[in-house]
Write a protein that holds these residues in place. Structure first.
Motif, PDB file in Angstrom:
ATOM      1  N   ILE A 409     -35.766  -2.897  24.004  1.00  0.00           N
ATOM      2  CA  ILE A 409     -34.651  -3.695  24.497  1.00  0.00           C
ATOM      3  C   ILE A 409     -33.328  -3.036  24.135  1.00  0.00           C
ATOM      4  O   ILE A 409     -32.416  -2.915  24.961  1.00  0.00           O
ATOM      5  N   ASP A 410     -33.216  -2.570  22.898  1.00  0.00           N
ATOM      6  CA  ASP A 410     -31.993  -1.932  22.432  1.00  0.00           C
ATOM      7  C   ASP A 410     -31.682  -0.684  23.250  1.00  0.00           C
ATOM      8  O   ASP A 410     -30.539  -0.462  23.664  1.00  0.00           O
ATOM      9  N   ALA A 411     -32.698   0.142  23.508  1.00  0.00           N
ATOM     10  CA  ALA A 411     -32.482   1.385  24.242  1.00  0.00           C
ATOM     11  C   ALA A 411     -31.956   1.114  25.657  1.00  0.00           C
ATOM     12  O   ALA A 411     -31.017   1.765  26.128  1.00  0.00           O
ATOM     13  N   ARG A 412     -32.579   0.142  26.335  1.00  0.00           N
ATOM     14  CA  ARG A 412     -32.133  -0.164  27.688  1.00  0.00           C
ATOM     15  C   ARG A 412     -30.744  -0.791  27.679  1.00  0.00           C
ATOM     16  O   ARG A 412     -29.897  -0.469  28.540  1.00  0.00           O
ATOM     17  N   CYS A 413     -30.473  -1.655  26.715  1.00  0.00           N
ATOM     18  CA  CYS A 413     -29.156  -2.288  26.647  1.00  0.00           C
ATOM     19  C   CYS A 413     -28.063  -1.250  26.418  1.00  0.00           C
ATOM     20  O   CYS A 413     -26.968  -1.351  27.004  1.00  0.00           O
ATOM     21  N   GLN A 414     -28.332  -0.247  25.583  1.00  0.00           N
ATOM     22  CA  GLN A 414     -27.324   0.789  25.360  1.00  0.00           C
ATOM     23  C   GLN A 414     -27.032   1.549  26.642  1.00  0.00           C
ATOM     24  O   GLN A 414     -25.889   1.916  26.918  1.00  0.00           O
ATOM     25  N   GLU A 415     -28.062   1.794  27.444  1.00  0.00           N
ATOM     26  CA  GLU A 415     -27.845   2.448  28.738  1.00  0.00           C
ATOM     27  C   GLU A 415     -26.946   1.604  29.637  1.00  0.00           C
ATOM     28  O   GLU A 415     -26.155   2.138  30.420  1.00  0.00           O
ATOM     29  N   LEU A 416     -27.076   0.291  29.513  1.00  0.00           N
ATOM     30  CA  LEU A 416     -26.302  -0.627  30.348  1.00  0.00           C
ATOM     31  C   LEU A 416     -24.889  -0.863  29.815  1.00  0.00           C
ATOM     32  O   LEU A 416     -24.021  -1.328  30.550  1.00  0.00           O
ATOM     33  N   GLY A 417     -24.675  -0.564  28.524  1.00  0.00           N
ATOM     34  CA  GLY A 417     -23.355  -0.763  27.937  1.00  0.00           C
ATOM     35  C   GLY A 417     -23.291  -1.857  26.903  1.00  0.00           C
ATOM     36  O   GLY A 417     -22.240  -2.491  26.717  1.00  0.00           O
ATOM     37  N   LEU A 418     -24.401  -2.102  26.199  1.00  0.00           N
ATOM     38  CA  LEU A 418     -24.441  -3.137  25.160  1.00  0.00           C
ATOM     39  C   LEU A 418     -25.204  -2.631  23.957  1.00  0.00           C
ATOM     40  O   LEU A 418     -26.331  -2.154  24.077  1.00  0.00           O
ATOM     41  N   MET A 419     -24.593  -2.745  22.797  1.00  0.00           N
ATOM     42  CA  MET A 419     -25.279  -2.467  21.543  1.00  0.00           C
ATOM     43  C   MET A 419     -25.864  -3.769  21.011  1.00  0.00           C
ATOM     44  O   MET A 419     -25.153  -4.778  20.947  1.00  0.00           O
ATOM     45  N   VAL A 420     -27.154  -3.771  20.664  1.00  0.00           N
ATOM     46  CA  VAL A 420     -27.757  -4.910  19.988  1.00  0.00           C
ATOM     47  C   VAL A 420     -28.329  -4.406  18.677  1.00  0.00           C
ATOM     48  O   VAL A 420     -28.389  -3.203  18.424  1.00  0.00           O
ATOM     49  N   ARG A 421     -28.750  -5.325  17.839  1.00  0.00           N
ATOM     50  CA  ARG A 421     -29.351  -4.935  16.569  1.00  0.00           C
ATOM     51  C   ARG A 421     -30.818  -5.332  16.575  1.00  0.00           C
ATOM     52  O   ARG A 421     -31.156  -6.494  16.358  1.00  0.00           O
ATOM     53  N   PRO A 422     -31.723  -4.371  16.817  1.00  0.00           N
ATOM     54  CA  PRO A 422     -33.143  -4.720  16.805  1.00  0.00           C
ATOM     55  C   PRO A 422     -33.644  -4.886  15.375  1.00  0.00           C
ATOM     56  O   PRO A 422     -33.248  -4.146  14.475  1.00  0.00           O
ATOM     57  N   TYR A 423     -34.475  -5.883  15.173  1.00  0.00           N
ATOM     58  CA  TYR A 423     -35.110  -6.093  13.870  1.00  0.00           C
ATOM     59  C   TYR A 423     -36.515  -6.595  14.137  1.00  0.00           C
ATOM     60  O   TYR A 423     -36.730  -7.767  14.446  1.00  0.00           O
ATOM     61  N   GLY A 445     -25.583 -10.878  30.386  1.00  0.00           N
ATOM     62  CA  GLY A 445     -26.117 -10.284  31.607  1.00  0.00           C
ATOM     63  C   GLY A 445     -26.844  -8.981  31.315  1.00  0.00           C
ATOM     64  O   GLY A 445     -27.959  -8.745  31.817  1.00  0.00           O
ATOM     65  N   MET A 446     -26.241  -8.132  30.488  1.00  0.00           N
ATOM     66  CA  MET A 446     -26.883  -6.874  30.119  1.00  0.00           C
ATOM     67  C   MET A 446     -28.112  -7.111  29.245  1.00  0.00           C
ATOM     68  O   MET A 446     -29.136  -6.426  29.392  1.00  0.00           O
ATOM     69  N   LEU A 447     -28.025  -8.090  28.355  1.00  0.00           N
ATOM     70  CA  LEU A 447     -29.171  -8.395  27.505  1.00  0.00           C
ATOM     71  C   LEU A 447     -30.349  -8.891  28.340  1.00  0.00           C
ATOM     72  O   LEU A 447     -31.498  -8.491  28.110  1.00  0.00           O
ATOM     73  N   THR A 448     -30.064  -9.729  29.332  1.00  0.00           N
ATOM     74  CA  THR A 448     -31.125 -10.217  30.217  1.00  0.00           C
ATOM     75  C   THR A 448     -31.802  -9.067  30.928  1.00  0.00           C
ATOM     76  O   THR A 448     -33.049  -8.986  30.990  1.00  0.00           O
ATOM     77  N   GLU A 449     -31.011  -8.143  31.465  1.00  0.00           N
ATOM     78  CA  GLU A 449     -31.597  -6.993  32.154  1.00  0.00           C
ATOM     79  C   GLU A 449     -32.396  -6.113  31.196  1.00  0.00           C
ATOM     80  O   GLU A 449     -33.459  -5.598  31.548  1.00  0.00           O
ATOM     81  N   GLY A 450     -31.900  -5.966  29.969  1.00  0.00           N
ATOM     82  CA  GLY A 450     -32.639  -5.182  28.978  1.00  0.00           C
ATOM     83  C   GLY A 450     -33.989  -5.797  28.648  1.00  0.00           C
ATOM     84  O   GLY A 450     -34.996  -5.096  28.515  1.00  0.00           O
ATOM     85  N   ILE A 451     -34.032  -7.118  28.522  1.00  0.00           N
ATOM     86  CA  ILE A 451     -35.301  -7.820  28.251  1.00  0.00           C
ATOM     87  C   ILE A 451     -36.243  -7.684  29.439  1.00  0.00           C
ATOM     88  O   ILE A 451     -37.441  -7.410  29.274  1.00  0.00           O
ATOM     89  N   GLN A 452     -35.714  -7.862  30.646  1.00  0.00           N
ATOM     90  CA  GLN A 452     -36.560  -7.752  31.846  1.00  0.00           C
ATOM     91  C   GLN A 452     -37.112  -6.338  32.000  1.00  0.00           C
ATOM     92  O   GLN A 452     -38.267  -6.150  32.395  1.00  0.00           O
TER      93      GLN A 452
END
Length: 470
Positions: A409-423, A445-452
């Motif tokens: 999820i983190d990797a895809r979100c970064q591609e989209l323009g969002l940093m998350v903190r995976p744990y 919106g970016m987080l949703t796409e990253g999860i999908q």
């Protein structure tokens, strides 16, 4: 804006060879593909990497960038203080800026929490709180009253003492910790309660866990109970309503001090200076804070003590004893200048009120993620949230685990323009408090796409999603 130059590969090499980072993975040491994203420029809620890619900072640095990046007022205040008086020894001297900052914190703390002990960060704030509790009991002739009750999945710091009080299992596997001081209570996460158990029954059980632990250990041996109002890095665990007030009542019953670790929840994260009293209805004996104290612009923490704790150990009773614990940088004037300016901006710009306005929208967008098949649970308060992914089974790669899902999820979100903190199987976010509703929508919106995207990848690899939920 800094972008990758001809020499940037050198920086990556130097980082891998010389900068021993927190949470450094040993398996990747020396590997060509190993390396971190370089954050080279930031403004507002956005961070730019070495290639100039723009990303929303979902974790808010490390829960700390309350006012966002590029705040020139704080930078100017720090520079002016550094030119005027960069340092003085806190052991034998004082500065007006640190005295003003201590006063400003005390005015905003609940009850009679008026004694501010400055430290270098959250870990040393908690460390100081515990050492003071032990010191106080020694002076009171209670040398056996030293046990500290903590909780599963709690995080209280990275010093030897505070790491010993942290209940995150993954962090205790290979590092030694003290075994004599801490005692851990079971998980307080309502999502983990047994099937069919009501929230009310779960609350009763969690309160009983604390009282039973005090009785088991002996009240004469228990010095304090330490609790984050919301367990932060352990997965944004929000205990059931009424939990903290029940626990405080039990602590008072058995002469056990209550330490509220507000390193994450303090300074606006939940829309108030401190969450203990405003949101959870308690006035603890000690509050620890850091992170938002300076909005991440300077390393500083504080342990805030109730006046009551000094009444029976001060003056003639003290026997001339000193609290011989301290730090070279306690009350550092440049850090104090950053903190004072931080408070000034908070109040002038209505930051706490802004958080209370946008937090409902943040939580609404967060809870909408519950509808996605990969998501097992969502939880949060204020401007902090967590998604927890469902377990997966079957498939081709038996090594696939929850940690990999968070990383996907983190990797895809970064591609989209969002940093998350995976744990592990979770992703945690606590963006700068200045985030707008429109930016919240962009983030989710970016987080949703990253999860999908992660869900599609897992299904294509032959995995099945467990539908059963606690």
């Amino acid at each position: 804006m800094t972008k990758a130059g001809n020499d940037f590969e050198n920086f990556k090499t130097w980082d891998k060879e010389h900068f021993f980072h927190p949470w450094e993975g040993l398996e990747a040491q020396g590997a060509e593909e190993a390396g971190r994203t370089f954050s080279e420029y930031a403004e507002g809620i956005y961070v730019y990497d070495e290639h100039g890619n723009k990303m929303i900072d979902g974790p808010g640095g490390m829960w700390c960038m309350q006012l966002g990046y590029g705040n020139t007022e704080i930078a100017d205040a720090m520079a002016a203080q550094a030119r005027k008086m960069a340092y003085c020894s806190p052991f034998s001297e004082a500065t007006s800026v640190s005295a003003r900052f201590a006063r400003a914190i005390a005015e905003r703390a609940p009850g009679d929490l008026n004694r501010v002990y400055f430290t270098t960060g959250g870990s040393t704030a908690v460390d100081t709180a515990i050492r003071f509790v032990h010191f106080r009991n020694n002076l009171l002739g209670k040398p056996s009253k030293k046990r500290i009750i903590s909780r599963a999945h709690a995080y209280h710091g990275g010093t030897y003492l505070t790491a010993s009080l942290s209940g995150k299992p993954g962090e205790r596997q290979w590092l030694d910790t003290d075994q004599a001081i801490p005692h851990f209570l079971p998980d307080v996460n309502p999502f983990r309660r047994p099937a069919g158990m009501s929230i009310e029954a779960f609350l009763d059980e969690k309160a009983a866990d604390l009282e039973n632990a005090i009785l088991e250990l002996g009240a004469d041996n228990v010095a304090a109970f330490i609790a984050e109002p919301v367990l932060g890095s352990g997965g944004v665990i929000v205990p059931p309503a009424g939990y903290h007030s029940r626990c405080l009542h039990i602590c008072r019953k058995y002469d056990v001090l209550y330490i509220s670790d507000e390193v994450v929840t303090g300074f606006g994260r939940l829309g108030h200076w401190f969450a203990s009293e405003e949101l959870f209805g308690i006035t603890p004996d000690i509050i620890t804070c850091a992170k938002g104290l300076t909005s991440g612009y300077a390393p500083m923490g504080a342990a805030i003590f109730s006046d009551r704790l000094f009444e029976d150990i001060g003056g003639d009773i003290s026997k001339g004893v000193y609290f011989t614990s301290g730090y070279t940088y306690s009350g550092h004037p440049v850090c104090a200048a950053a903190g004072l300016k931080n408070i000034e901006i908070f109040e002038r710009d209505g930051i706490l009120e802004h958080v209370r306005r946008v937090a409902p929208h943040f939580q609404k967008r967060l809870h909408q993620l519950q509808e996605l098949p990969l998501i097992a649970d969502v939880r949060g308060m204020g401007l902090v949230g967590c998604i927890e992914c469902t377990q997966i089974r079957g498939g081709q790669a038996s090594t696939q685990n929850g940690a990999a899902i968070g990383a996907m999820i983190d990797a895809r979100c970064q591609e989209l323009g969002l940093m998350v903190r995976p744990y592990g199987s979770m992703a945690i976010f606590s963006p700068p408090l200045v985030i707008t509703k429109a930016q919240i929508d962009d983030m989710f919106g970016m987080l949703t796409e990253g999860i999908q995207h992660a869900t599609r990848d897992l299904l294509e690899q032959g995995f099945e999603l467990e539908q059963a939920r606690a």
